[in-house]
Design a protein around this motif. Sequence first.
Motif, PDB file in Angstrom:
ATOM      1  N   MET A   1       7.102  47.259 -16.933  1.00 16.93           N
ATOM      2  CA  MET A   1       7.546  47.931 -15.727  1.00 16.93           C
ATOM      3  C   MET A   1       6.359  48.277 -14.833  1.00 16.93           C
ATOM      4  SD  MET A   1      10.136  49.078 -14.133  1.00 16.93           S
ATOM      5  CE  MET A   1      10.617  50.250 -12.926  1.00 16.93           C
ATOM      6  N   ILE A   2       5.298  48.767 -15.427  1.00 12.14           N
ATOM      7  CA  ILE A   2       4.111  49.128 -14.647  1.00 12.14           C
ATOM      8  C   ILE A   2       3.470  47.875 -14.054  1.00 12.14           C
ATOM      9  CG2 ILE A   2       1.811  50.150 -14.793  1.00 12.14           C
ATOM     10  CD1 ILE A   2       3.978  52.233 -14.963  1.00 12.14           C
ATOM     11  N   ALA A   3       3.448  46.790 -14.818  1.00 15.95           N
ATOM     12  CA  ALA A   3       2.868  45.541 -14.309  1.00 15.95           C
ATOM     13  C   ALA A   3       3.682  45.019 -13.126  1.00 15.95           C
ATOM     14  CB  ALA A   3       2.804  44.498 -15.411  1.00 15.95           C
ATOM     15  N   TRP A   4       5.011  45.114 -13.238  1.00 12.87           N
ATOM     16  CA  TRP A   4       5.865  44.658 -12.141  1.00 12.87           C
ATOM     17  C   TRP A   4       5.645  45.512 -10.902  1.00 12.87           C
ATOM     18  CZ3 TRP A   4       9.811  47.355  -9.641  1.00 12.87           C
ATOM     19  CH2 TRP A   4      10.555  46.607  -8.738  1.00 12.87           C
ATOM     20  N   LEU A   5       5.543  46.812 -11.093  1.00 12.63           N
ATOM     21  CA  LEU A   5       5.350  47.727  -9.971  1.00 12.63           C
ATOM     22  C   LEU A   5       3.999  47.517  -9.299  1.00 12.63           C
ATOM     23  CD1 LEU A   5       6.686  50.042  -8.451  1.00 12.63           C
ATOM     24  CD2 LEU A   5       5.576  51.624 -10.011  1.00 12.63           C
ATOM     25  N   SER A   6       2.959  47.321 -10.082  1.00 10.65           N
ATOM     26  CA  SER A   6       1.639  47.093  -9.485  1.00 10.65           C
ATOM     27  C   SER A   6       1.575  45.736  -8.786  1.00 10.65           C
ATOM     28  CB  SER A   6       0.541  47.200 -10.542  1.00 10.65           C
ATOM     29  OG  SER A   6       0.673  46.182 -11.499  1.00 10.65           O
ATOM     30  N   SER A   7       2.250  44.743  -9.341  1.00 12.43           N
ATOM     31  CA  SER A   7       2.314  43.432  -8.674  1.00 12.43           C
ATOM     32  C   SER A   7       3.055  43.537  -7.352  1.00 12.43           C
ATOM     33  CB  SER A   7       3.012  42.434  -9.593  1.00 12.43           C
ATOM     34  OG  SER A   7       3.252  41.231  -8.930  1.00 12.43           O
ATOM     35  N   TRP A   8       4.159  44.276  -7.344  1.00  2.44           N
ATOM     36  CA  TRP A   8       4.940  44.456  -6.126  1.00  2.44           C
ATOM     37  C   TRP A   8       4.133  45.214  -5.072  1.00  2.44           C
ATOM     38  CZ3 TRP A   8       7.055  49.279  -4.410  1.00  2.44           C
ATOM     39  CH2 TRP A   8       7.900  49.166  -3.302  1.00  2.44           C
ATOM     40  N   ALA A   9       3.463  46.261  -5.481  1.00  4.37           N
ATOM     41  CA  ALA A   9       2.655  47.040  -4.539  1.00  4.37           C
ATOM     42  C   ALA A   9       1.511  46.202  -3.987  1.00  4.37           C
ATOM     43  CB  ALA A   9       2.112  48.291  -5.224  1.00  4.37           C
ATOM     44  N   GLY A  10       0.903  45.379  -4.826  1.00  7.44           N
ATOM     45  CA  GLY A  10      -0.173  44.502  -4.365  1.00  7.44           C
ATOM     46  C   GLY A  10       0.311  43.493  -3.340  1.00  7.44           C
ATOM     47  N   SER A  11       1.505  42.931  -3.548  1.00  7.79           N
ATOM     48  CA  SER A  11       2.028  41.968  -2.578  1.00  7.79           C
ATOM     49  C   SER A  11       2.396  42.643  -1.262  1.00  7.79           C
ATOM     50  CB  SER A  11       3.230  41.223  -3.151  1.00  7.79           C
ATOM     51  OG  SER A  11       4.311  42.092  -3.366  1.00  7.79           O
ATOM     52  N   VAL A  12       2.898  43.873  -1.321  1.00  8.65           N
ATOM     53  CA  VAL A  12       3.224  44.613  -0.094  1.00  8.65           C
ATOM     54  C   VAL A  12       1.946  44.923   0.688  1.00  8.65           C
ATOM     55  CG1 VAL A  12       4.114  46.794   0.802  1.00  8.65           C
ATOM     56  CG2 VAL A  12       5.385  45.558  -0.943  1.00  8.65           C
ATOM     57  N   VAL A  13       0.920  45.388  -0.004  1.00  4.09           N
ATOM     58  CA  VAL A  13      -0.344  45.712   0.660  1.00  4.09           C
ATOM     59  C   VAL A  13      -0.974  44.453   1.255  1.00  4.09           C
ATOM     60  CG1 VAL A  13      -2.710  46.492   0.238  1.00  4.09           C
ATOM     61  CG2 VAL A  13      -0.796  47.780  -0.678  1.00  4.09           C
ATOM     62  N   ALA A  14      -0.933  43.345   0.521  1.00  2.00           N
ATOM     63  CA  ALA A  14      -1.504  42.093   1.027  1.00  2.00           C
ATOM     64  C   ALA A  14      -0.756  41.611   2.265  1.00  2.00           C
ATOM     65  CB  ALA A  14      -1.473  41.033  -0.062  1.00  2.00           C
ATOM     66  N   SER A  15       0.568  41.707   2.257  1.00  2.00           N
ATOM     67  CA  SER A  15       1.329  41.261   3.422  1.00  2.00           C
ATOM     68  C   SER A  15       1.071  42.162   4.630  1.00  2.00           C
ATOM     69  CB  SER A  15       2.819  41.198   3.110  1.00  2.00           C
ATOM     70  OG  SER A  15       3.333  42.481   2.866  1.00  2.00           O
ATOM     71  N   ILE A  16       0.912  43.451   4.408  1.00  2.00           N
ATOM     72  CA  ILE A  16       0.616  44.366   5.516  1.00  2.00           C
ATOM     73  C   ILE A  16      -0.761  44.074   6.099  1.00  2.00           C
ATOM     74  CG2 ILE A  16       0.139  46.784   6.077  1.00  2.00           C
ATOM     75  CD1 ILE A  16       2.466  47.524   4.219  1.00  2.00           C
ATOM     76  N   ILE A  17      -1.733  43.789   5.254  1.00  2.00           N
ATOM     77  CA  ILE A  17      -3.075  43.460   5.739  1.00  2.00           C
ATOM     78  C   ILE A  17      -3.054  42.180   6.555  1.00  2.00           C
ATOM     79  CG2 ILE A  17      -5.381  42.726   4.999  1.00  2.00           C
ATOM     80  CD1 ILE A  17      -5.110  44.758   2.692  1.00  2.00           C
ATOM     81  N   VAL A  18      -2.375  41.154   6.040  1.00  2.00           N
ATOM     82  CA  VAL A  18      -2.292  39.882   6.771  1.00  2.00           C
ATOM     83  C   VAL A  18      -1.571  40.075   8.106  1.00  2.00           C
ATOM     84  CG1 VAL A  18      -1.240  37.580   6.722  1.00  2.00           C
ATOM     85  CG2 VAL A  18      -2.473  38.424   4.725  1.00  2.00           C
ATOM     86  N   CYS A  19      -0.488  40.817   8.106  1.00  3.06           N
ATOM     87  CA  CYS A  19       0.260  41.045   9.350  1.00  3.06           C
ATOM     88  C   CYS A  19      -0.552  41.860  10.351  1.00  3.06           C
ATOM     89  CB  CYS A  19       1.583  41.728   9.042  1.00  3.06           C
ATOM     90  SG  CYS A  19       2.733  40.657   8.174  1.00  3.06           S
ATOM     91  N   THR A  20      -1.332  42.805   9.880  1.00  5.22           N
ATOM     92  CA  THR A  20      -2.183  43.587  10.777  1.00  5.22           C
ATOM     93  C   THR A  20      -3.241  42.701  11.421  1.00  5.22           C
ATOM     94  OG1 THR A  20      -1.838  45.547   9.422  1.00  5.22           O
ATOM     95  CG2 THR A  20      -3.711  45.582  10.920  1.00  5.22           C
ATOM     96  N   ILE A  21      -3.834  41.817  10.652  1.00  6.50           N
ATOM     97  CA  ILE A  21      -4.826  40.885  11.207  1.00  6.50           C
ATOM     98  C   ILE A  21      -4.182  39.972  12.235  1.00  6.50           C
ATOM     99  CG2 ILE A  21      -6.326  38.937  10.636  1.00  6.50           C
ATOM    100  CD1 ILE A  21      -6.879  40.376   7.952  1.00  6.50           C
TER     101      ILE A  21
END
Length: 83
Positions: free
Chosen positions: A1-21
């Motif tokens: 569960m923790i691995a899934w949550l950290s993977s999900w949070a990482g993908s959200v943060v990565a998409s926000i960074i890419v969209c901001t750029i």
Amino acid sequence: MIAWLSSWAGSVVASIIVCTIIELVLPNNSNKKYARTVIGIYILFTILSPIITKISSNDINIIGTIDSVISSTEYEEISENSG
């Protein structure tokens, strides 16, 4: 569960960074509001897709759905042409 949550949070943060750029690179014109809409939909999809998949316990198989629609359409076209 923790691995899934950290993977999900990482993908959200990565998409926000890419969209901001991408948003920073876009020029300030009338098309920027449409680009922001598309970026917002992309971020929303990135946030909700794993949650919906986790809740429903089914993988969303868009490619398989598209392939089945294409194959059924091709079958109908072949039937119409041969008949």
